[in-house]
Design an enzyme around this catalytic site. Sequence first.
Site, PDB file in Angstrom:
ATOM      1  CD  GLN A   1      -3.194   0.356   2.334  1.00 36.00           C
ATOM      2  OE1 GLN A   1      -3.269  -0.460   2.584  1.00 36.00           O
ATOM      3  NE2 GLN A   1      -4.399   0.878   2.448  1.00 36.00           N
TER       4      GLN A   1
ATOM      5  CB  SER B   1       2.774  -5.615   3.679  1.00 34.38           C
ATOM      6  OG  SER B   1       0.867  -4.875   4.606  1.00 34.38           O
ATOM      7  CG  LEU B   2      -2.019  -5.586  -0.794  1.00 33.81           C
ATOM      8  CD1 LEU B   2      -2.697  -5.672  -0.876  1.00 33.81           C
ATOM      9  CD2 LEU B   2      -1.440  -4.142  -1.206  1.00 33.81           C
TER      10      LEU B   2
ATOM     11  NE  ARG C   1      -3.151  -8.399   4.306  1.00 34.86           N
ATOM     12  CZ  ARG C   1      -2.797  -6.430   3.871  1.00 34.86           C
ATOM     13  NH1 ARG C   1      -2.815  -5.761   2.990  1.00 34.86           N
ATOM     14  NH2 ARG C   1      -1.598  -6.805   4.464  1.00 34.86           N
TER      15      ARG C   1
ATOM     16  CG  HIS D   1       1.860  -5.122   9.403  1.00 33.79           C
ATOM     17  ND1 HIS D   1       1.950  -5.720   8.953  1.00 33.79           N
ATOM     18  CD2 HIS D   1       2.079  -4.142   8.327  1.00 33.79           C
ATOM     19  CE1 HIS D   1       1.806  -6.305   7.259  1.00 33.79           C
ATOM     20  NE2 HIS D   1       1.722  -5.637   7.423  1.00 33.79           N
TER      21      HIS D   1
ATOM     22  CD  GLN E   1       0.924  -9.579   5.566  1.00 38.88           C
ATOM     23  OE1 GLN E   1       0.430  -9.036   5.787  1.00 38.88           O
ATOM     24  NE2 GLN E   1       1.935  -9.839   4.641  1.00 38.88           N
TER      25      GLN E   1
END
Length: 292
Positions: free
Chosen positions: A10, A88-89, A113, A196, A245
């Site tokens: 992102q 991440s993503l 998500r 996170h 995650q």
Amino acid sequence: MKKAYIFPGQGSQFKGMGLELYQTSDSAKALFDQANEILGFDITKIMFEGTDDELKQTNVTQPAIFLHSVILAKTSSNFSPDMVAGHSLGEFSALVSAGALSFEDGLKLVAKRADAMQKACEIRPSTMAAILGLDDATIEHICSGITDEIVVPANYNCPGQVVISGSIEGVEKACELLKSAGAKRALLLQVGGAFHSPLMEPAREELAEAIHASRFQSPLCPVYQNVNALPATDVSVIRENLIAQLTAPVRWTQSVEKMTADGATTFVECGPGKVLQGLVKKITSGAELSSI
């Protein structure tokens, strides 16, 4: 000499992303059109013509970056990774591109998500901040010493650049202490919540159910996952790491170091922007960097 493909997260979105791909490749157009049907709204219109504010909405940003990244990989004539990783993503993009998840299942999980994270953000005001010019150990020590609020290291992006995440009060308090400890800068980020961090626990629980219900297959190459920076090919390991995650830090520095140690000499960024190439350059010297 091994080639690592890396997938952004992102923040890499931009107006017009994917448009050239849509206009020049019939197979890419078919996948974009399929995505509109799966999502139930015209995401391509927002990607190609939307405003910056529209693109910043989590339910748009995450699937948009995923689509741009995955479709680039799927329509590339020379996509041949020895290893993959995503920030991440981007880990979802990496898994689909490496064949561990189908395009449809991957997109559905990313949409789930984004929705789950947005709901978690609304439960409690929270934020993130980038800490520049301070070592990891000092940041970890100061965050762990704040016990009356939630604040944790969230992204180990490269040496000297760590993002912290937590309650607004916790992050603000940590920023002051980190600047006093020698941080060059402590910048509050324009994000919707504490990604996170433990504040994403409601989202983790919701996503876990969807991940367990999705069909995973062994990837065509090792996937270096965010939570432990280690290569995985076992489906059960991949699934559990993906669930963890959301509330665990993204160990990007460690992932690139491990990929380099395992023989990666070329890093190819697959998706919008060049953010990850910049980070890799600061983590490992001498690597060949490029984009699809």
